[in-house]
Design a protein around this motif. Structure first.
Motif, PDB file in Angstrom:
ATOM      1  N   ILE A 135     -10.908-140.792  37.715  1.00 51.15           N
ATOM      2  CA  ILE A 135     -11.827-139.700  38.070  1.00 51.15           C
ATOM      3  C   ILE A 135     -12.634-140.039  39.311  1.00 51.15           C
ATOM      4  N   THR A 136     -13.199-141.231  39.331  1.00 53.70           N
ATOM      5  CA  THR A 136     -14.055-141.606  40.464  1.00 53.70           C
ATOM      6  C   THR A 136     -13.241-141.928  41.710  1.00 53.70           C
ATOM      7  N   GLY A 137     -11.921-142.086  41.551  1.00 56.37           N
ATOM      8  CA  GLY A 137     -11.057-142.342  42.694  1.00 56.37           C
ATOM      9  C   GLY A 137     -10.450-141.088  43.292  1.00 56.37           C
ATOM     10  N   GLN A 138     -10.859-139.912  42.813  1.00 56.41           N
ATOM     11  CA  GLN A 138     -10.341-138.664  43.359  1.00 56.41           C
ATOM     12  C   GLN A 138     -10.783-138.461  44.807  1.00 56.41           C
ATOM     13  N   SER A 139      -9.868-137.949  45.627  1.00 56.32           N
ATOM     14  CA  SER A 139     -10.197-137.686  47.029  1.00 56.32           C
ATOM     15  C   SER A 139     -11.161-136.514  47.172  1.00 56.32           C
ATOM     16  N   TYR A 140     -11.160-135.612  46.207  1.00 51.01           N
ATOM     17  CA  TYR A 140     -12.098-134.491  46.207  1.00 51.01           C
ATOM     18  C   TYR A 140     -13.510-135.036  46.002  1.00 51.01           C
ATOM     19  N   GLN A 141     -14.449-134.611  46.816  1.00 49.14           N
ATOM     20  CA  GLN A 141     -15.776-135.211  46.828  1.00 49.14           C
ATOM     21  C   GLN A 141     -16.807-134.496  45.955  1.00 49.14           C
ATOM     22  N   ASN A 142     -16.677-133.185  45.786  1.00 48.13           N
ATOM     23  CA  ASN A 142     -17.740-132.427  45.113  1.00 48.13           C
ATOM     24  C   ASN A 142     -17.540-132.437  43.601  1.00 48.13           C
ATOM     25  N   ILE A 143     -17.713-133.624  43.025  1.00 45.72           N
ATOM     26  CA  ILE A 143     -17.510-133.844  41.594  1.00 45.72           C
ATOM     27  C   ILE A 143     -18.808-134.294  40.937  1.00 45.72           C
ATOM     28  N   GLU A 144     -19.055-133.759  39.767  1.00 47.65           N
ATOM     29  CA  GLU A 144     -20.120-134.244  38.883  1.00 47.65           C
ATOM     30  C   GLU A 144     -19.420-134.915  37.704  1.00 47.65           C
ATOM     31  N   TYR A 145     -19.704-136.194  37.481  1.00 52.03           N
ATOM     32  CA  TYR A 145     -19.013-136.932  36.425  1.00 52.03           C
ATOM     33  C   TYR A 145     -19.965-137.287  35.300  1.00 52.03           C
ATOM     34  N   ILE A 146     -19.596-136.873  34.082  1.00 45.18           N
ATOM     35  CA  ILE A 146     -20.422-137.077  32.891  1.00 45.18           C
ATOM     36  C   ILE A 146     -19.589-137.794  31.831  1.00 45.18           C
ATOM     37  N   VAL A 147     -20.178-138.800  31.195  1.00 46.73           N
ATOM     38  CA  VAL A 147     -19.511-139.521  30.107  1.00 46.73           C
ATOM     39  C   VAL A 147     -20.353-139.396  28.843  1.00 46.73           C
ATOM     40  N   ILE A 148     -19.719-138.985  27.758  1.00 48.31           N
ATOM     41  CA  ILE A 148     -20.377-138.869  26.454  1.00 48.31           C
ATOM     42  C   ILE A 148     -19.713-139.861  25.497  1.00 48.31           C
ATOM     43  N   ASP A 149     -20.450-140.879  25.105  1.00 50.09           N
ATOM     44  CA  ASP A 149     -19.938-141.898  24.183  1.00 50.09           C
ATOM     45  C   ASP A 149     -20.553-141.684  22.805  1.00 50.09           C
ATOM     46  N   GLY A 150     -19.736-141.873  21.772  1.00 50.11           N
ATOM     47  CA  GLY A 150     -20.196-141.612  20.407  1.00 50.11           C
ATOM     48  C   GLY A 150     -20.866-142.781  19.721  1.00 50.11           C
ATOM     49  N   GLY A 151     -21.473-143.678  20.504  1.00 52.64           N
ATOM     50  CA  GLY A 151     -22.139-144.834  19.904  1.00 52.64           C
ATOM     51  C   GLY A 151     -21.179-145.969  19.645  1.00 52.64           C
ATOM     52  N   SER A 152     -20.296-146.228  20.592  1.00 49.67           N
ATOM     53  CA  SER A 152     -19.257-147.254  20.424  1.00 49.67           C
ATOM     54  C   SER A 152     -19.847-148.641  20.186  1.00 49.67           C
ATOM     55  N   GLN A 153     -19.103-149.451  19.421  1.00 50.71           N
ATOM     56  CA  GLN A 153     -19.539-150.809  19.105  1.00 50.71           C
ATOM     57  C   GLN A 153     -18.513-151.859  19.552  1.00 50.71           C
ATOM     58  N   ASP A 154     -17.515-151.458  20.344  1.00 50.91           N
ATOM     59  CA  ASP A 154     -16.413-152.365  20.671  1.00 50.91           C
ATOM     60  C   ASP A 154     -16.410-152.848  22.114  1.00 50.91           C
TER      61      ASP A 154
END
Length: 289
Positions: free
Chosen positions: A57-76
């Motif tokens: 995702i962060t390596g996309q050539s398209y620049q106008n990106i908003e990147y959001i990550v939702i983690d469910g409380g991972s423990q690993d």
């Protein structure tokens, strides 16, 4: 989780004993005619697979990106990977959720883009210019602009499939969420029904269809996914939720859906389970060739 008082964004800001958040990426300066596209990754205990998704995702050539990550409380160790790339993520949250669609809805609530697409942990864009290629066709008169999926079976075997838009007969077919750029006004209006466990994306697409929205299917391959995941395979809940999603728009869909799975889906799955993996791979390569 720890209730550390560390407020460095690179380590996440503790909100309470079970919630952390962060994200320090800045929006790129872009042309005014390029739409802001929100990409959301939902993750839970996937330390081995989330890094490839983030880099895709962060390596996309398209620049106008908003990147959001939702983690469910991972423990690993998933949270450690997210923190590693805090500088490339605009917003991330780690807390317990009530299922995948609850997590996806959190991403929707945080999103500000004109368009939104979900690329969950383990999934990737097909190439580093995928969004660039698709962006020229994004028109807000469409509810969904969708393309194909590259299924990865193993290192040497893959298959591209372009889903059809089908809401009639004995089964339904809709584009996968990983291959669908969705008009975010409609996404925020309808969101995902959190009472679904694995077929909420199908239910969302049938809702758009039932309200008369327009879909645009393109020839581009959008994503590549491994052949496993929350909604992979077949189970009783898979069938019952498909019936629930389709019954409001297809007459007698319960009987039609059961008949289709009994005659077509289940026999194929049984054959796949019986075949040795090497033979299955050989057959795929022969069909592909």
């Amino acid at each position: 989780m720890s209730s550390s008082k560390n407020t460095n964004p690179a380590f996440g800001n503790p909100i309470n004993r079970s919630r952390f958040e962060g994200g320090s990426a800045r929006r790129a300066q872009t042309k005014n005619d390029t739409p802001l596209i929100t990409v959301v990754t939902v993750a839970f205990n996937c330390a081995k697979s989330i890094e490839s998704t983030i880099l895709s995702i962060t390596g996309q050539s398209y620049q106008n990106i908003e990147y959001i990550v939702i983690d469910g409380g991972s423990q690993d160790g998933t949270l450690d990977v997210i923190r590693k790339y805090d500088h490339l993520i605009h917003r991330w949250i780690s807390e317990q959720d009530n299922g995948i669609y609850n997590a996806m809805n959190k991403g929707i609530d945080l999103s500000t883009g004109e368009w939104i697409i979900f690329m969950n942990a383990g999934d990737m864009f097909d190439s580093n210019n995928t969004i660039d290629r698709i962006s020229v066709g994004l028109n807000l008169k469409f509810a969904v602009v969708a393309g194909g999926v590259r299924y990865i079976y193993d290192e040497s075997n893959s298959k591209v499939k372009h889903m059809k838009l089908k809401f009639a007969g004995y089964y339904m077919e809709v584009p996968h969420h990983q291959a669908s750029f969705i008009n975010n006004k409609l996404m925020k209006l309808h969101k995902y029904d959190e009472s679904f466990r694995i077929r909420g994306d199908l239910n969302f697409m049938t809702t758009l269809y039932a309200t008369g929205q327009n879909f645009l299917m393109v020839d581009e391959v959008i994503c590549k996914v491994e052949t496993h995941g929350v909604s992979a395979g077949l189970s009783k809940i898979h069938i019952t939720e498909e019936i629930r999603a389709g019954s409001p728009i297809i007459k007698n869909y319960q009987l039609k859906c059961i008949a289709y799975h009994a005659m077509h889906v289940i026999p194929r799955l049984m054959i796949r389970r019986i075949l040795p993996k090497r033979l299955e791979a050989k057959i795929r390569s022969m069909v592909k060739g």
